[in-house]
Design an enzyme around this catalytic site. Structure first.
Site, PDB file in Angstrom:
ATOM      1  N   GLU A  87       1.686   7.016   5.375  1.00 33.59           N
ATOM      2  CA  GLU A  87       2.604   6.951   4.251  1.00 33.59           C
ATOM      3  C   GLU A  87       2.765   8.362   3.681  1.00 33.59           C
ATOM      4  OE1 GLU A  87       2.070   3.796   1.084  1.00 33.59           O
ATOM      5  OE2 GLU A  87       1.699   5.602  -0.077  1.00 33.59           O
TER       6      GLU A  87
ATOM      7  N   ASP B  65       2.141   6.113 -10.889  1.00 31.51           N
ATOM      8  CA  ASP B  65       1.037   6.922 -10.377  1.00 31.51           C
ATOM      9  C   ASP B  65       0.081   7.406 -11.452  1.00 31.51           C
ATOM     10  OD1 ASP B  65       1.304   7.230  -7.444  1.00 31.51           O
ATOM     11  OD2 ASP B  65       3.310   7.926  -7.986  1.00 31.51           O
TER      12      ASP B  65
ATOM     13  N   TYR C 211       3.795  -4.688   0.567  1.00 25.40           N
ATOM     14  CA  TYR C 211       2.913  -3.744  -0.111  1.00 25.40           C
ATOM     15  C   TYR C 211       2.352  -4.467  -1.326  1.00 25.40           C
ATOM     16  CZ  TYR C 211       1.483   0.954  -1.704  1.00 25.40           C
ATOM     17  OH  TYR C 211       0.780   2.066  -2.083  1.00 25.40           O
TER      18      TYR C 211
END
Ligand SMILES: Cc1ncc(COP(=O)(O)O)c(C=O)c1O
Lengths: 390, 231
Positions: B14, B25, B139
């Site tokens: 990735e 994040d 995911y």
């Protein structure tokens, strides 16, 4: 899956999947709880008894004489807390409480929204934590002290440019991790659906009152209305009830250093893209990286803008113009000396644009300026900058 | 570094196309993104990096990014260029089910797998709709919160793996907060088809900025150890 409300092509809900359950829950509360009589009655109490609504629509004799038209100020500066931000903070805090949330988080730039949220939290007995960029904490010591006195916890943000945009990032990150018991009380008509609609509805009290007041005083609608645009909440709150009228609507953006310099004029100089959950005009580079904005007024220092403003500009319904830092300071002093009212630096942008627009108006024409906040928070900054002129 | 991860035995790689405001994040990835942007990383240099890697390896590669870099390139152009460079899938962290349609369409038109996210907060109804649209693998966001090294096993994630496995044959791969062999074993025993390790690897890099040799060794060792833990 929620029907994500768009304003033309703008808006949407561009957030991580983890947040969607919280947005669905919020949208459900917005649709079912807010219109109910119990909520409306509570809201009525907080707005009128507690916060001091309705605010006056002041006919300004000196300004009218000087500018050559009939000038009114909508006095959000007289609202408890000193700015319009409290309308939204009270509304959302009440909704969060009805939804069973115990903790409220917020972002703040200048600290006005942080103070408003701290007030709402204290009034409603909820825990408040406010994310604020380290840069802004240093620039806005007075409001940091106010928030702490009101019992809120101020959390310094050290990421990115350490200003409002990064405070929103941190608040979103916190919300993702604590969606179960936390409400994110966003401070303007920005962010993912349903926030732009929710915040607009809580701020529309400004325009509703203004419309009734001007009809009562003048027996007719105004010719032009001016408001400043950071995220765009005071402007959209003022404009919404007039959108179907012939009244001309103007938004004042932060022109910062002026042509070629740093600025916060997202609509005048930006391009559409995705930031903080919404598709709207942004200040960004060719590859879609968000650039730092600049304005003398922390409340207008944001590289995005509410998606409904993007729509209203494209449609041609609202005209957006830039006002530079220097023009804002000039109008800050102008209003203080002409009328005895010290405006917030954000609101001084609207005053400056109004002075320009007045040149095209006749003596019987009616011009309304939304005075979104009072200037106490900016006094020391302007005193330092204007130095010799004082 | 991509080459090193590949040699150490990763099944899928990735690569992050950085965005200035990465709300999904945590600090480790934020700092890495800052470093990459300061070094001049952009959509075009990402594609040329992928092209170079593709010339020497067949290992599947997925791009992880945010909506705005894709939107600014133009959806059609982004996915087409990604496919030409040799990417196999694209995941966009801030595009949930509600907004996914134009992204999925552009991906499929270009022959790219649209990788979609699911989370423990995703309702059964949403899950079904996401599975219908997803390509490649699902995911699974393995923690409530942002990326970053956590180390512990999240029971809600285990539960979520089982829930998905009950209704779909798409591979399920948890990511976010995974770094320990304990987690890798627990998630793969629950039925996960792999794990995504981001911050833990990036932290090895971030701790050794300016010392590329040491970086490669540390990353290689970490990936080899994690790969060995998959059951
Ligand atoms: C007094 C005042 N006016 C205007 C603004 C700008 O926000 P908005 O555009 O959402 O009204 C702020 C923001 O802090 C403010 O404090």
């Amino acid at each position: 899956m929620i029907e994500s409300t768009r304003f033309g092509e703008y808006g949407g809900c561009f957030v991580p999947e983890t947040l969607m359950a919280a947005l669905e829950e919020l949208e459900e509360g917005f649709r079912t709880i807010v219109p109910g009589p119990a909520f409306q009655e509570e809201m009525d109490y907080y707005l009128h008894e507690y916060a001091g609504r309705k605010t006056p629509l002041t006919f300004c004799r000196n300004l009218s004489r000087d500018l050559g038209c009939r000038v009114y100020l909508k006095r959000e500066d007289l609202l408890h807390s000193g700015a319009h931000k409290l309308n939204n903070a009270l509304g959302q805090a009440l909704l969060a409480k009805c939804m069973g949330k115990r903790r409220i988080i917020a972002e703040t730039g200048a600290g006005q929204h942080g103070v408003a949220t701290a007030i709402a939290g204290a009034a409603l007995g909820m825990n408040v934590e406010v994310y604020m960029g380290e840069e802004d904490i240093a620039r806005q010591a007075l409001n940091v002290a106010r928030m702490r006195m009101l019992g809120a916890n101020v959390l310094p943000v050290r990421s990115g440019s350490r200003t409002l945009k990064d405070a929103i990032n941190e608040a979103l990150r916190d919300w993702v991790a604590n969606v179960h018991d936390t409400h994110y009380l966003i401070g303007s008509v920005v962010g993912p659906h349903p926030f732009p609609t929710l915040v607009r509805d809580f701020q529309t009290v400004i325009g509703r009152e203004t419309r009734a007041q001007v009809l009562e005083k003048e027996g007719r609608l105004p010719d032009a209305i001016v408001a400043c645009v950071g995220g765009g909440s005071n402007a959209i709150g003022m404009f919404t009830p007039f959108l179907g009228d012939p009244t001309r609507l103007f938004g004042a953006e932060a022109g910062g250093e002026g042509p070629g310099g740093r600025h916060g004029a997202t609509l005048c100089r930006g391009r559409p893209g995705v930031l903080h959950g919404t598709y709207t005009y942004l200040i960004q580079d060719a590859f879609g990286q968000i650039l730092e904005s600049h304005s003398i007024s922390a409340g207008l220092d944001y590289p995005g803008v509410g998606p409904e403003h993007s729509y209203l500009m494209d449609k041609g319904r609202v005209t957006y113009r830039e006002v530079t830092d220097d023009e804002a300071i000039d109008s800050f002093l102008y209003l203080s000396r002409t009328e005895g009212i010290i405006p917030a630096l954000e609101s001084a942008h609207a005053v400056s644009l109004a002075r320009n627009i007045a040149q095209d108006l006749g003596k019987d024409d009616i011009l309304i300026v939304n005075l979104s906040g009072r200037g106490d928070k900016d006094v020391s900054q302007v005193a330092a900058l204007a130095g010799d002129c004082l | 570094m991509i080459r090193e991860v590949d040699r150490a035995g990763a099944d899928v790689i990735e690569v992050v196309m950085p965005f200035s405001d990465p709300v999904a994040d945590g600090p480790v990835m934020q700092q890495a993104i800052q470093r990459a942007l300061s070094a001049g990383m952009n959509t075009d240099s990402l594609f040329s990096l992928i092209r170079d890697f593709r010339a020497e390896s067949e290992t599947p590669l997925v791009i992880l990014t945010y909506a705005n870099p894709v939107v600014q390139k133009g959806l059609g152009a982004f996915y087409r260029d990604a496919a030409r460079a040799g990417a196999d899938g694209v995941a966009v962290a801030d595009v949930p089910l509600e907004e996914t349609e134009p992204f999925c369409k552009a991906a499929r038109d270009a022959g790219i797998d649209p990788i979609l996210f699911v989370s423990q907060t995703t309702s059964d109804k949403r899950l079904e709709m996401i599975i219908e649209r997803a390509g490649g693998f699902l995911y699974l966001v393995a923690a409530l919160g942002v990326t970053g090294v956590r180390g512990e096993v999240d029971p809600a994630t285990i539960e979520c793996i089982r829930r998905i496995k009950g209704i779909s044959s798409l591979p399920v791969v948890p990511g976010f907060g995974i770094s320990s062999s304990h987690q890798v074993q627990a998630y793969s025993q629950a039925g996960a088809d792999g794990v995504i390790v981001g911050s833990a690897i990036v932290k090895e890099v971030g701790d050794r900025v300016g010392r590329p040799g040491e970086m490669r060794i540390a990353v290689g060792e970490m990936v080899r150890a994690l790969v060995a833990d998959i059951v």
